[in-house]
Design a protein around this motif. Structure first.
Motif, PDB file in Angstrom:
ATOM      1  N   GLU A 182      49.311  43.920  39.804  1.00 46.20           N
ATOM      2  CA  GLU A 182      48.847  45.271  40.152  1.00 46.20           C
ATOM      3  C   GLU A 182      47.440  45.549  39.616  1.00 46.20           C
ATOM      4  O   GLU A 182      46.680  46.312  40.217  1.00 46.20           O
ATOM      5  CB  GLU A 182      49.824  46.335  39.633  1.00 46.20           C
ATOM      6  N   MET A 183      47.064  44.905  38.501  1.00 47.17           N
ATOM      7  CA  MET A 183      45.715  45.079  37.989  1.00 47.17           C
ATOM      8  C   MET A 183      44.720  44.248  38.786  1.00 47.17           C
ATOM      9  O   MET A 183      43.581  44.680  39.031  1.00 47.17           O
ATOM     10  CB  MET A 183      45.665  44.718  36.505  1.00 47.17           C
ATOM     11  N   LEU A 184      45.140  43.066  39.210  1.00 48.70           N
ATOM     12  CA  LEU A 184      44.287  42.256  40.068  1.00 48.70           C
ATOM     13  C   LEU A 184      43.996  42.992  41.370  1.00 48.70           C
ATOM     14  O   LEU A 184      42.868  42.944  41.889  1.00 48.70           O
ATOM     15  CB  LEU A 184      44.951  40.911  40.368  1.00 48.70           C
ATOM     16  N   ASP A 185      44.996  43.708  41.890  1.00 44.44           N
ATOM     17  CA  ASP A 185      44.806  44.465  43.119  1.00 44.44           C
ATOM     18  C   ASP A 185      43.789  45.586  42.944  1.00 44.44           C
ATOM     19  O   ASP A 185      43.162  46.020  43.921  1.00 44.44           O
ATOM     20  CB  ASP A 185      46.137  45.054  43.589  1.00 44.44           C
ATOM     21  N   LYS A 186      43.624  46.066  41.716  1.00 50.13           N
ATOM     22  CA  LYS A 186      42.657  47.132  41.435  1.00 50.13           C
ATOM     23  C   LYS A 186      41.258  46.591  41.148  1.00 50.13           C
ATOM     24  O   LYS A 186      40.340  47.372  40.863  1.00 50.13           O
ATOM     25  CB  LYS A 186      43.132  47.961  40.237  1.00 50.13           C
ATOM     26  N   GLY A 187      41.103  45.256  41.179  1.00 49.15           N
ATOM     27  CA  GLY A 187      39.786  44.680  40.971  1.00 49.15           C
ATOM     28  C   GLY A 187      39.541  44.110  39.597  1.00 49.15           C
ATOM     29  O   GLY A 187      38.449  43.602  39.324  1.00 49.15           O
ATOM     30  N   PHE A 188      40.520  44.184  38.701  1.00 53.86           N
ATOM     31  CA  PHE A 188      40.352  43.602  37.370  1.00 53.86           C
ATOM     32  C   PHE A 188      40.324  42.076  37.479  1.00 53.86           C
ATOM     33  O   PHE A 188      41.103  41.482  38.229  1.00 53.86           O
ATOM     34  CB  PHE A 188      41.494  44.011  36.440  1.00 53.86           C
ATOM     35  N   PRO A 211      42.701  52.259  29.023  1.00 55.42           N
ATOM     36  CA  PRO A 211      44.094  52.306  28.555  1.00 55.42           C
ATOM     37  C   PRO A 211      44.969  51.196  29.120  1.00 55.42           C
ATOM     38  O   PRO A 211      45.863  50.687  28.429  1.00 55.42           O
ATOM     39  CB  PRO A 211      44.575  53.685  29.026  1.00 55.42           C
ATOM     40  N   GLU A 212      44.711  50.795  30.378  1.00 53.16           N
ATOM     41  CA  GLU A 212      45.553  49.769  31.012  1.00 53.16           C
ATOM     42  C   GLU A 212      45.496  48.432  30.293  1.00 53.16           C
ATOM     43  O   GLU A 212      46.401  47.604  30.406  1.00 53.16           O
ATOM     44  CB  GLU A 212      45.115  49.549  32.463  1.00 53.16           C
ATOM     45  N   LEU A 213      44.413  48.204  29.528  1.00 54.18           N
ATOM     46  CA  LEU A 213      44.207  46.901  28.892  1.00 54.18           C
ATOM     47  C   LEU A 213      44.592  46.884  27.409  1.00 54.18           C
ATOM     48  O   LEU A 213      44.538  45.830  26.774  1.00 54.18           O
ATOM     49  CB  LEU A 213      42.731  46.486  29.028  1.00 54.18           C
ATOM     50  N   GLU A 214      44.975  48.008  26.888  1.00 58.10           N
ATOM     51  CA  GLU A 214      45.193  48.136  25.440  1.00 58.10           C
ATOM     52  C   GLU A 214      46.138  47.086  24.874  1.00 58.10           C
ATOM     53  O   GLU A 214      45.895  46.520  23.799  1.00 58.10           O
ATOM     54  CB  GLU A 214      45.728  49.537  25.122  1.00 58.10           C
ATOM     55  N   GLU A 215      47.226  46.794  25.579  1.00 54.52           N
ATOM     56  CA  GLU A 215      48.225  45.848  25.083  1.00 54.52           C
ATOM     57  C   GLU A 215      47.864  44.395  25.384  1.00 54.52           C
ATOM     58  O   GLU A 215      48.617  43.479  25.022  1.00 54.52           O
ATOM     59  CB  GLU A 215      49.593  46.162  25.712  1.00 54.52           C
ATOM     60  N   LEU A 216      46.726  44.156  26.023  1.00 54.01           N
ATOM     61  CA  LEU A 216      46.369  42.806  26.458  1.00 54.01           C
ATOM     62  C   LEU A 216      45.177  42.241  25.692  1.00 54.01           C
ATOM     63  O   LEU A 216      44.633  41.200  26.069  1.00 54.01           O
ATOM     64  CB  LEU A 216      46.044  42.808  27.958  1.00 54.01           C
ATOM     65  N   LEU A 217      44.796  42.892  24.596  1.00 53.98           N
ATOM     66  CA  LEU A 217      43.598  42.499  23.857  1.00 53.98           C
ATOM     67  C   LEU A 217      43.928  41.656  22.631  1.00 53.98           C
ATOM     68  O   LEU A 217      45.017  41.747  22.065  1.00 53.98           O
ATOM     69  CB  LEU A 217      42.825  43.747  23.401  1.00 53.98           C
ATOM     70  N   LEU A 218      42.957  40.858  22.216  1.00 55.15           N
ATOM     71  CA  LEU A 218      42.979  40.158  20.940  1.00 55.15           C
ATOM     72  C   LEU A 218      41.901  40.754  20.045  1.00 55.15           C
ATOM     73  O   LEU A 218      40.973  41.397  20.539  1.00 55.15           O
ATOM     74  CB  LEU A 218      42.707  38.660  21.139  1.00 55.15           C
TER      75      LEU A 218
END
Length: 229
Positions: A182-188, A211-218
């Motif tokens: 779903e994020m790839l579909d939004k252009g990420f 906010p959508e990326l908060e849990e995907l960070l290092l």
């Protein structure tokens, strides 16, 4: 697509003085005060920098250098084997904008004229501009080659620190273990492994605080260290 040589209206085998003279003429023509536009001005400057730095090989010729990460990562981390895919033979021109400046100027991602506003917004080169990506070179590699310190952490497709949003154009990602469909579909996309497949791109970079990326960070130590150097 125009090459840097086409932008300056100069032959690929032109000498240094010819290139400088062509740049002086084109930068004057492109200046907004002389009937040009801020975006054209940025394009001419990016073309001159590409040629001056020796990065503007003629389209269709092998670029050499370190374009494309394969085998071992720069940090020693093992990398998945690259799939065999057709190689691009031409560069891609990227127009970029720093996501963090949008709020300061009251801009929105959905603004149709976002990049026109950015071009006329008096932004620093770090926040808005254009550069070329070589064949088999990732977007992050190209940004670094042009002297920018774009955010990243793993370089292996396992975090979203390097994420961008593509507003125009297409890119393929060699390794991505983190962005859901779903994020790839939004252009990420991930800039560390993302390689352009279109002649031109418009991207928002430094979107890691969305906010959508908060849990995907290092932890972004490399980004902070890059700015401390």
């Amino acid at each position: 697509m125009e090459s840097p040589f086409d932008v300056l209206s100069v032959a690929p085998d032109a000498d240094e003085e010819e290139i400088k003279e062509a740049y002086r003429e084109r930068i004057k023509e492109a200046h907004p005060d002389h009937g040009g536009s801020a975006r054209e001005f940025q394009l001419v400057r990016a073309a001159y920098e590409e040629i001056k730095n020796g990065d503007a090989a003629v389209d269709g010729e092998a670029d050499g250098g370190d374009g494309g990460i394969t085998g071992e990562a720069a940090d020693g981390e093992a990398r998945e084997p690259e799939r065999e895919e057709p190689r691009r033979t031409q560069r891609c021109r990227v127009e970029y904008l720093n996501y963090e400046v949008l709020d300061d100027h009251g801009w929105d991602i959905d603004d149709e004229d976002l990049f026109e506003e950015a071009a006329n917004g008096g932004l620093d080169r770090e926040d808005y501009g254009q550069f070329w990506v070589r064949p088999r070179e990732s977007l992050l590699e190209a940004a670094e080659r042009h002297g920018f310190a774009w955010p990243f952490a793993c370089r292996g497709g396992a975090c979203a620190n390097c994420a961008i949003i593509i507003l125009e154009g297409e890119m393929r990602t060699r390794v991505d273990h983190v962005l859901p469909p779903e994020m790839l579909d939004k252009g990420f996309q991930l800039s560390c492994n993302g390689m352009p497949v279109s002649d031109e791109l418009q991207v928002l970079y430094n979107v890691k605080h969305m906010p959508e990326l908060e849990e995907l960070l290092l932890p972004p130590r490399p980004w902070e260290q890059a700015h401390d150097d």
